[in-house]
Motif scaffolding. Structure first.
Motif, PDB file in Angstrom:
ATOM      1  N   GLY A   1       0.846  -1.183   0.000  1.00 11.31           N
ATOM      2  CA  GLY A   1       0.000   0.000   0.000  1.00 11.31           C
ATOM      3  C   GLY A   1       0.882   1.234   0.000  1.00 11.31           C
ATOM      4  N   SER A   2       0.446   2.283   0.629  1.00 16.08           N
ATOM      5  CA  SER A   2       1.208   3.530   0.660  1.00 16.08           C
ATOM      6  C   SER A   2       2.206   3.563   1.803  1.00 16.08           C
ATOM      7  N   LEU A   3       2.115   2.603   2.745  1.00 18.17           N
ATOM      8  CA  LEU A   3       2.926   2.586   3.955  1.00 18.17           C
ATOM      9  C   LEU A   3       2.709   3.832   4.800  1.00 18.17           C
ATOM     10  N   ARG A   4       1.586   4.484   4.572  1.00 12.24           N
ATOM     11  CA  ARG A   4       1.145   5.584   5.416  1.00 12.24           C
ATOM     12  C   ARG A   4      -0.308   5.336   5.786  1.00 12.24           C
ATOM     13  N   GLN A   5      -0.627   5.607   7.021  1.00  7.31           N
ATOM     14  CA  GLN A   5      -1.982   5.383   7.505  1.00  7.31           C
ATOM     15  C   GLN A   5      -2.541   6.682   8.074  1.00  7.31           C
ATOM     16  N   GLU A   6      -3.712   7.060   7.610  1.00 12.91           N
ATOM     17  CA  GLU A   6      -4.370   8.227   8.191  1.00 12.91           C
ATOM     18  C   GLU A   6      -4.884   7.880   9.585  1.00 12.91           C
ATOM     19  N   MET A   7      -4.893   8.882  10.448  1.00 14.04           N
ATOM     20  CA  MET A   7      -5.449   8.686  11.786  1.00 14.04           C
ATOM     21  C   MET A   7      -6.429   9.811  12.085  1.00 14.04           C
ATOM     22  N   VAL A   8      -7.434   9.475  12.871  1.00 22.80           N
ATOM     23  CA  VAL A   8      -8.478  10.440  13.189  1.00 22.80           C
ATOM     24  C   VAL A   8      -8.732  10.453  14.689  1.00 22.80           C
ATOM     25  N   LEU A   9      -9.301  11.550  15.139  1.00 20.23           N
ATOM     26  CA  LEU A   9      -9.714  11.680  16.531  1.00 20.23           C
ATOM     27  C   LEU A   9     -11.233  11.713  16.575  1.00 20.23           C
ATOM     28  N   PHE A  10     -11.828  10.753  17.263  1.00 16.70           N
ATOM     29  CA  PHE A  10     -13.270  10.731  17.486  1.00 16.70           C
ATOM     30  C   PHE A  10     -13.560  11.358  18.850  1.00 16.70           C
ATOM     31  N   TYR A  11     -14.607  12.140  18.932  1.00 18.24           N
ATOM     32  CA  TYR A  11     -14.964  12.753  20.206  1.00 18.24           C
ATOM     33  C   TYR A  11     -16.480  12.940  20.271  1.00 18.24           C
ATOM     34  N   GLY A  12     -17.002  12.992  21.471  1.00 19.34           N
ATOM     35  CA  GLY A  12     -18.429  13.223  21.645  1.00 19.34           C
ATOM     36  C   GLY A  12     -18.767  14.675  21.359  1.00 19.34           C
ATOM     37  N   LEU A  13     -19.769  14.906  20.534  1.00 23.33           N
ATOM     38  CA  LEU A  13     -20.131  16.278  20.183  1.00 23.33           C
ATOM     39  C   LEU A  13     -20.561  17.089  21.404  1.00 23.33           C
ATOM     40  N   HIS A  14     -21.040  16.406  22.440  1.00 25.31           N
ATOM     41  CA  HIS A  14     -21.434  17.120  23.653  1.00 25.31           C
ATOM     42  C   HIS A  14     -20.231  17.784  24.329  1.00 25.31           C
ATOM     43  N   SER A  15     -19.015  17.311  24.009  1.00 27.14           N
ATOM     44  CA  SER A  15     -17.809  17.896  24.608  1.00 27.14           C
ATOM     45  C   SER A  15     -17.603  19.339  24.179  1.00 27.14           C
ATOM     46  N   GLU A  16     -18.163  19.705  23.019  1.00 29.21           N
ATOM     47  CA  GLU A  16     -17.997  21.068  22.522  1.00 29.21           C
ATOM     48  C   GLU A  16     -18.688  22.091  23.420  1.00 29.21           C
ATOM     49  N   MET A  17     -19.596  21.625  24.264  1.00 32.20           N
ATOM     50  CA  MET A  17     -20.323  22.530  25.153  1.00 32.20           C
ATOM     51  C   MET A  17     -19.564  22.789  26.452  1.00 32.20           C
ATOM     52  N   ASP A  18     -18.468  22.066  26.666  1.00 30.12           N
ATOM     53  CA  ASP A  18     -17.688  22.203  27.896  1.00 30.12           C
ATOM     54  C   ASP A  18     -16.322  22.785  27.553  1.00 30.12           C
ATOM     55  N   ALA A  19     -15.981  23.907  28.164  1.00 33.38           N
ATOM     56  CA  ALA A  19     -14.749  24.616  27.814  1.00 33.38           C
ATOM     57  C   ALA A  19     -13.502  23.773  28.062  1.00 33.38           C
ATOM     58  N   ALA A  20     -13.450  23.085  29.197  1.00 36.33           N
ATOM     59  CA  ALA A  20     -12.258  22.300  29.531  1.00 36.33           C
ATOM     60  C   ALA A  20     -12.093  21.117  28.583  1.00 36.33           C
ATOM     61  N   ARG A  21     -13.166  20.377  28.352  1.00 37.47           N
ATOM     62  CA  ARG A  21     -13.086  19.221  27.456  1.00 37.47           C
ATOM     63  C   ARG A  21     -12.757  19.652  26.029  1.00 37.47           C
ATOM     64  N   SER A  22     -13.360  20.744  25.609  1.00 43.67           N
ATOM     65  CA  SER A  22     -13.087  21.256  24.270  1.00 43.67           C
ATOM     66  C   SER A  22     -11.625  21.667  24.135  1.00 43.67           C
ATOM     67  N   ARG A  23     -11.087  22.263  25.178  1.00 44.53           N
ATOM     68  CA  ARG A  23      -9.684  22.680  25.148  1.00 44.53           C
ATOM     69  C   ARG A  23      -8.751  21.472  25.092  1.00 44.53           C
ATOM     70  N   ILE A  24      -9.082  20.417  25.812  1.00 47.59           N
ATOM     71  CA  ILE A  24      -8.258  19.205  25.798  1.00 47.59           C
ATOM     72  C   ILE A  24      -8.222  18.600  24.392  1.00 47.59           C
ATOM     73  N   ILE A  25      -9.351  18.605  23.723  1.00 48.55           N
ATOM     74  CA  ILE A  25      -9.402  18.111  22.344  1.00 48.55           C
ATOM     75  C   ILE A  25      -8.545  18.991  21.434  1.00 48.55           C
ATOM     76  N   ASP A  26      -8.604  20.297  21.650  1.00 40.22           N
ATOM     77  CA  ASP A  26      -7.773  21.214  20.860  1.00 40.22           C
ATOM     78  C   ASP A  26      -6.286  20.951  21.088  1.00 40.22           C
ATOM     79  N   LEU A  27      -5.918  20.626  22.319  1.00 38.18           N
ATOM     80  CA  LEU A  27      -4.515  20.325  22.616  1.00 38.18           C
ATOM     81  C   LEU A  27      -4.050  19.103  21.827  1.00 38.18           C
ATOM     82  N   ALA A  28      -4.920  18.094  21.726  1.00 36.98           N
ATOM     83  CA  ALA A  28      -4.576  16.901  20.952  1.00 36.98           C
ATOM     84  C   ALA A  28      -4.368  17.258  19.485  1.00 36.98           C
ATOM     85  N   LYS A  29      -5.215  18.124  18.957  1.00 35.82           N
ATOM     86  CA  LYS A  29      -5.078  18.541  17.559  1.00 35.82           C
ATOM     87  C   LYS A  29      -3.786  19.327  17.347  1.00 35.82           C
TER      88      LYS A  29
END
Length: 299
Positions: free
Chosen positions: A259-287
């Motif tokens: 194949g390409s020897l490269r693999q895409e990776m994704v981050l799944f998260y609960g959409l409800h996390s967007e309503m919480d500032a701390a959880r949303s910030r933690i997701i942003d840190l991962a990005k």
């Protein structure tokens, strides 16, 4: 009764050998600092400082008590910080999921970034397959999951997805393996024992059924132990590098690519996390960490 304010003033005077300097450090007046130290001396029944010439010196009793006072004031500050963090974020711990092929250096960078910004949140990393991870995200039992991107990546209206880029992977075997060191073709390689983790099968990775001589391994630790004795496997280059540097594994040279020897990776998260500032910030840190990873040699 001894108070933390008295101990803080005593500690400042001890460290600075001056009531005036201690007052500036503690944002109090000199008179207040002197009063607090005097009140502490009255409770203890002995002097903590003595003036010799124009210089303030701690007494033997003060020398003996300083370390304990320092420890108590530090613990009090930590208690306040934890209490404030808990109140402001509303969370004291998070659960994060990952696949076994996701580069550990990326996960470590994410962990460090979260700990720096949220030092009093307990971070729990769990290795999970895609299906069970998504269930935990939907139910709120996990904040996010970092997985290889394959097939349908929008599994639920309750789950959001962020593309984190790619990571490189390659075939590896033991340095003592009978697999030739010269380039081999894929047909030849499929005749050898192929070690693959349970997660790779459950996540339906395209290489999971590449060989008829497949050996299913429960986790990555067992895989790394077994691959040094027999067979071959596919690993992210980032995770394999330490074993290569230690002379335990070598890369298998291929006549054609898997194949390409490269693999895409994704981050799944609960959409409800967007309503919480701390959880949303933690997701942003991962990005943000993924952006930095993309600039490195393993992306």
């Amino acid at each position: 009764m001894i108070t933390l304010e008295q101990l803080s003033c005593f500690k400042a005077v001890y460290e600075l050998s001056s009531y005036s300097k201690a007052a500036r450090k503690t944002n109090k007046t000199r008179a207040t600092v002197r009063e607090r130290v005097k009140a502490l001396e009255d409770v203890l029944g002995f002097d903590l400082f003595e003036v010799i010439g124009k210089t303030l010196f701690p007494t033997a009793q003060a020398e003996h008590l300083y370390a304990r006072a320092d420890n108590l004031t530090r613990q009090a500050k930590e208690f306040y910080s934890v209490a404030l963090s808990t109140f402001s974020t509303g969370i004291t711990s998070i659960v994060l999921h990952h696949d076994d092929l996701i580069p550990l250096c990326l996960l470590s960078d994410i962990d460090d970034a979260i700990e720096r910004e949220f030092p009093h949140i307990s971070i729990n990393w769990l290795q999970r397959d895609r299906e069970s991870s998504l269930k935990d995200i939907e139910s709120g039992n996990a904040l996010f999951s970092i997985m290889p991107s394959i097939g349908k990546i929008y599994p639920s209206t309750k789950v959001g997805v962020v593309n984190l880029g790619t990571y490189q992977y390659a075939p590896y075997t033991s340095v003592t393996s009978n697999i030739p060191k010269h380039p081999v073709d894929l047909t030849e390689l499929t005749m050898e024992d192929f070690l693959v983790t349970e997660n790779a099968v459950l996540n339906e990775m395209r290489y999971a059924n590449i060989s008829n001589r497949k050996h299913l391994i429960s986790n990555n630790d067992m895989l790394m132990h077994k691959i040094q004795k027999k067979g071959w496997t596919l690993l992210s280059i980032a995770n394999a590098q330490d074993y290569v540097d230690a002379g335990k594994l070598r890369t298998i040279k291929m006549k054609e690519t898997l194949g390409s020897l490269r693999q895409e990776m994704v981050l799944f998260y609960g959409l409800h996390s967007e309503m919480d500032a701390a959880r949303s910030r933690i997701i942003d840190l991962a990005k943000e960490c993924a952006v930095n990873f993309a600039k490195g040699p393993y992306a």
